[in-house]
Scaffold this motif. Structure first.
Motif, PDB file in Angstrom:
ATOM      1  N   SER A  62       0.957  -0.966   0.204  1.00 33.32           N
ATOM      2  CA  SER A  62      -0.390   0.182  -0.500  1.00 33.32           C
ATOM      3  C   SER A  62       0.586   1.170  -0.088  1.00 33.32           C
ATOM      4  CB  SER A  62      -0.805   0.018   1.112  1.00 33.32           C
ATOM      5  OG  SER A  62       0.161   0.114   2.462  1.00 33.32           O
ATOM      6  N   PRO A  63       0.111   2.602  -0.328  1.00 25.29           N
ATOM      7  CA  PRO A  63       1.045   3.626  -0.634  1.00 25.29           C
ATOM      8  C   PRO A  63       1.198   4.707   1.469  1.00 25.29           C
ATOM      9  CG  PRO A  63      -0.745   4.289  -2.072  1.00 25.29           C
ATOM     10  CD  PRO A  63      -1.319   2.872  -0.887  1.00 25.29           C
ATOM     11  N   GLN A  64       0.711   3.500   2.002  1.00 24.71           N
ATOM     12  CA  GLN A  64       1.126   3.697   3.368  1.00 24.71           C
ATOM     13  C   GLN A  64       2.136   3.126   3.953  1.00 24.71           C
ATOM     14  OE1 GLN A  64      -1.844   3.365   2.653  1.00 24.71           O
ATOM     15  NE2 GLN A  64      -3.507   3.492   3.573  1.00 24.71           N
ATOM     16  N   GLY A  65       2.457   1.700   3.561  1.00 29.04           N
ATOM     17  CA  GLY A  65       3.743   1.435   3.211  1.00 29.04           C
ATOM     18  C   GLY A  65       5.205   2.403   3.138  1.00 29.04           C
ATOM     19  N   ASN A  66       5.098   2.564   2.364  1.00 25.56           N
ATOM     20  CA  ASN A  66       6.117   3.435   1.347  1.00 25.56           C
ATOM     21  C   ASN A  66       5.339   5.264   1.241  1.00 25.56           C
ATOM     22  OD1 ASN A  66       7.475   0.925  -0.203  1.00 25.56           O
ATOM     23  ND2 ASN A  66       5.065   0.849   0.161  1.00 25.56           N
ATOM     24  N   ILE A  67       5.687   5.326   2.741  1.00 25.23           N
ATOM     25  CA  ILE A  67       5.460   6.748   2.493  1.00 25.23           C
ATOM     26  C   ILE A  67       6.580   8.358   2.270  1.00 25.23           C
ATOM     27  CG2 ILE A  67       3.534   6.465   4.591  1.00 25.23           C
ATOM     28  CD1 ILE A  67       5.074   7.392   6.670  1.00 25.23           C
ATOM     29  N   PHE A  68       7.443   7.329   2.244  1.00 23.86           N
ATOM     30  CA  PHE A  68       8.527   8.326   1.869  1.00 23.86           C
ATOM     31  C   PHE A  68       8.874   8.154   0.344  1.00 23.86           C
ATOM     32  CE2 PHE A  68       8.569   8.904   6.359  1.00 23.86           C
ATOM     33  CZ  PHE A  68       8.347   9.973   6.607  1.00 23.86           C
ATOM     34  N   GLY A  69       8.150   6.393  -0.070  1.00 20.75           N
ATOM     35  CA  GLY A  69       9.033   6.303  -1.234  1.00 20.75           C
ATOM     36  C   GLY A  69       9.865   5.005  -1.344  1.00 20.75           C
ATOM     37  N   PHE A  70      10.281   5.134   0.302  1.00 24.33           N
ATOM     38  CA  PHE A  70      10.250   3.081   0.112  1.00 24.33           C
ATOM     39  C   PHE A  70      10.073   2.679   1.871  1.00 24.33           C
ATOM     40  CE2 PHE A  70      12.835   7.054   2.659  1.00 24.33           C
ATOM     41  CZ  PHE A  70      12.395   6.565   3.793  1.00 24.33           C
ATOM     42  N   PRO A  71      10.203   1.493   1.473  1.00 25.11           N
ATOM     43  CA  PRO A  71       9.985   0.584   2.496  1.00 25.11           C
ATOM     44  C   PRO A  71       9.898   1.631   4.149  1.00 25.11           C
ATOM     45  CG  PRO A  71      10.431  -1.243   1.040  1.00 25.11           C
ATOM     46  CD  PRO A  71      11.127   0.758   1.001  1.00 25.11           C
ATOM     47  N   ASN A  72       8.741   1.441   4.287  1.00 25.61           N
ATOM     48  CA  ASN A  72       8.742   2.166   6.069  1.00 25.61           C
ATOM     49  C   ASN A  72       9.921   1.230   7.030  1.00 25.61           C
ATOM     50  OD1 ASN A  72       6.947   3.866   5.005  1.00 25.61           O
ATOM     51  ND2 ASN A  72       4.808   2.806   6.178  1.00 25.61           N
ATOM     52  N   SER A  73       9.479   0.125   6.633  1.00 28.25           N
ATOM     53  CA  SER A  73      10.466  -0.762   7.250  1.00 28.25           C
ATOM     54  C   SER A  73      12.279  -0.302   7.855  1.00 28.25           C
ATOM     55  CB  SER A  73      10.376  -2.277   6.436  1.00 28.25           C
ATOM     56  OG  SER A  73      10.931  -2.495   5.624  1.00 28.25           O
ATOM     57  N   LEU A  74      12.313   0.252   5.758  1.00 26.19           N
ATOM     58  CA  LEU A  74      13.582   0.197   6.326  1.00 26.19           C
ATOM     59  C   LEU A  74      14.114   1.890   7.767  1.00 26.19           C
ATOM     60  CD1 LEU A  74      14.289   1.042   2.360  1.00 26.19           C
ATOM     61  CD2 LEU A  74      15.517  -0.769   4.269  1.00 26.19           C
ATOM     62  N   ILE A  75      13.292   2.762   7.710  1.00 26.07           N
ATOM     63  CA  ILE A  75      13.335   3.628   8.137  1.00 26.07           C
ATOM     64  C   ILE A  75      13.810   2.749   9.879  1.00 26.07           C
ATOM     65  CG2 ILE A  75      12.047   5.319  10.176  1.00 26.07           C
ATOM     66  CD1 ILE A  75      10.652   6.147   7.200  1.00 26.07           C
ATOM     67  N   GLY A  76      12.410   1.616  10.163  1.00 28.27           N
ATOM     68  CA  GLY A  76      13.308   1.024  11.140  1.00 28.27           C
ATOM     69  C   GLY A  76      14.369   0.276  11.354  1.00 28.27           C
ATOM     70  N   VAL A  77      14.652  -0.105  10.107  1.00 27.53           N
ATOM     71  CA  VAL A  77      15.746  -0.724  10.946  1.00 27.53           C
ATOM     72  C   VAL A  77      16.814   0.683  11.130  1.00 27.53           C
ATOM     73  CG1 VAL A  77      17.688  -1.333   9.086  1.00 27.53           C
ATOM     74  CG2 VAL A  77      16.089  -2.431   8.899  1.00 27.53           C
ATOM     75  N   MET A  78      17.195   1.282  10.707  1.00 30.43           N
ATOM     76  CA  MET A  78      17.641   2.536  10.408  1.00 30.43           C
ATOM     77  C   MET A  78      17.868   2.612  12.334  1.00 30.43           C
ATOM     78  SD  MET A  78      18.289   5.011   7.216  1.00 30.43           S
ATOM     79  CE  MET A  78      16.800   4.858   6.812  1.00 30.43           C
ATOM     80  N   GLY A  79      16.302   3.434  12.867  1.00 27.78           N
ATOM     81  CA  GLY A  79      16.485   3.651  13.787  1.00 27.78           C
ATOM     82  C   GLY A  79      16.176   3.064  15.385  1.00 27.78           C
ATOM     83  N   TRP A  80      15.663   1.191  14.884  1.00 30.91           N
ATOM     84  CA  TRP A  80      16.780   0.962  16.018  1.00 30.91           C
ATOM     85  C   TRP A  80      17.861   0.511  16.083  1.00 30.91           C
ATOM     86  CZ3 TRP A  80      12.446   0.801  19.568  1.00 30.91           C
ATOM     87  CH2 TRP A  80      11.250   0.901  18.982  1.00 30.91           C
ATOM     88  N   SER A  81      18.693   0.534  15.565  1.00 30.37           N
ATOM     89  CA  SER A  81      20.130   0.960  15.002  1.00 30.37           C
ATOM     90  C   SER A  81      20.706   1.480  16.001  1.00 30.37           C
ATOM     91  CB  SER A  81      20.276   0.391  13.940  1.00 30.37           C
ATOM     92  OG  SER A  81      20.272  -0.897  13.512  1.00 30.37           O
ATOM     93  N   VAL A  82      19.918   2.399  15.624  1.00 32.12           N
ATOM     94  CA  VAL A  82      20.729   4.231  16.859  1.00 32.12           C
ATOM     95  C   VAL A  82      20.320   3.854  18.301  1.00 32.12           C
ATOM     96  CG1 VAL A  82      20.208   6.120  17.538  1.00 32.12           C
ATOM     97  CG2 VAL A  82      20.416   5.862  15.183  1.00 32.12           C
ATOM     98  N   VAL A  83      18.819   2.966  18.390  1.00 32.52           N
ATOM     99  CA  VAL A  83      18.263   2.983  19.612  1.00 32.52           C
ATOM    100  C   VAL A  83      19.697   1.307  20.843  1.00 32.52           C
ATOM    101  CG1 VAL A  83      16.690   2.269  21.305  1.00 32.52           C
ATOM    102  CG2 VAL A  83      15.892   3.508  19.149  1.00 32.52           C
ATOM    103  N   ILE A  84      19.618   0.841  19.706  1.00 29.35           N
ATOM    104  CA  ILE A  84      20.484  -0.525  20.133  1.00 29.35           C
ATOM    105  C   ILE A  84      21.906   0.068  20.739  1.00 29.35           C
ATOM    106  CG2 ILE A  84      21.959  -2.643  19.957  1.00 29.35           C
ATOM    107  CD1 ILE A  84      19.324  -3.542  18.118  1.00 29.35           C
TER     108      ILE A  84
END
Length: 199
Positions: A62-84
């Motif tokens: 869905s468009p909701q799954g790619n709101i910045f033009g790439f999969p939202n999950s990539l934001i999670g991969v980057m963000g959670w890496s910072v948290v860890i």
């Protein structure tokens, strides 16, 4: 980088950040793999797809799954890496400047805002719940709460003493507040989607 004295080091927060970050990273990484499978084969059977009500293919496509033009999950991969990394650095004795904590809080706030929006889209628009997305929701809420309350009570975010005292109390109640948030999401999902009768 200067070290914190052991008594001042937020060890509990550090351990939580590592655990929550690892869970969130696992969910984001799995969603990314599922997205790659869908790109290779739009009819691929994903491990997260259990029924017309529980699955991730609809969300990922869905468009909701790619709101910045790439999969939202990539934001999670980057963000959670910072948290860890933040949690591990604290355990190693790192002491972060106020700007870093505020930056982490800005990131956590952006993440929870995105999560709340995606929850609304899943329940009210897409009419399907993504298992790995729900895992992300479950760790995003306490991460935002823990970081925010810690920053308020420790003075990283300048607030009056009365607010610091309230934040100090709330910090100890993050698990219960998180449970309340997740129960609220579950109730909304049930009322809107008739979740239990459609399983």
């Amino acid at each position: 980088m200067p070290r914190l004295e052991p008594s001042a080091r937020p060890t509990g927060l550090a351990v939580f950040l590592i655990v929550a970050g690892a869970i969130g990273l696992a969910a984001a990484f799995t969603l990314t793999l599922d997205k790659l499978h869908l790109l290779a084969d739009p009819n691929a059977q994903l491990s997260c797809s259990f029924s017309v009500l529980i699955g991730c293919a609809t969300n990922l496509s869905s468009p909701q799954g790619n709101i910045f033009g790439f999969p939202n999950s990539l934001i999670g991969v980057m963000g959670w890496s910072v948290v860890i990394t933040t949690g591990a650095a604290i355990l190693a004795g790192a002491r972060f400047a106020h700007w870093y904590w505020i930056g982490l809080n800005v990131g956590a706030t952006g993440a929870i805002a995105l999560v709340i929006w995606l929850i609304g889209q899943s329940i009210f628009v897409l009419d399907i719940l993504c298992p790995w997305c729900m895992v992300t929701w479950a760790v995003a809420f306490p991460t935002f709460l823990a970081v925010t309350f810690y920053n308020l009570k420790s003075g990283n975010i300048p607030v009056p003493e009365s607010v610091r005292r309230v934040a100090s109390v709330a910090y100890a109640w993050v698990p219960l507040i998180t449970l309340g948030c997740l129960i609220t999401v579950a109730v909304i999902a049930q009322l809107q989607m008739d979740f239990l009768n459609r399983l």
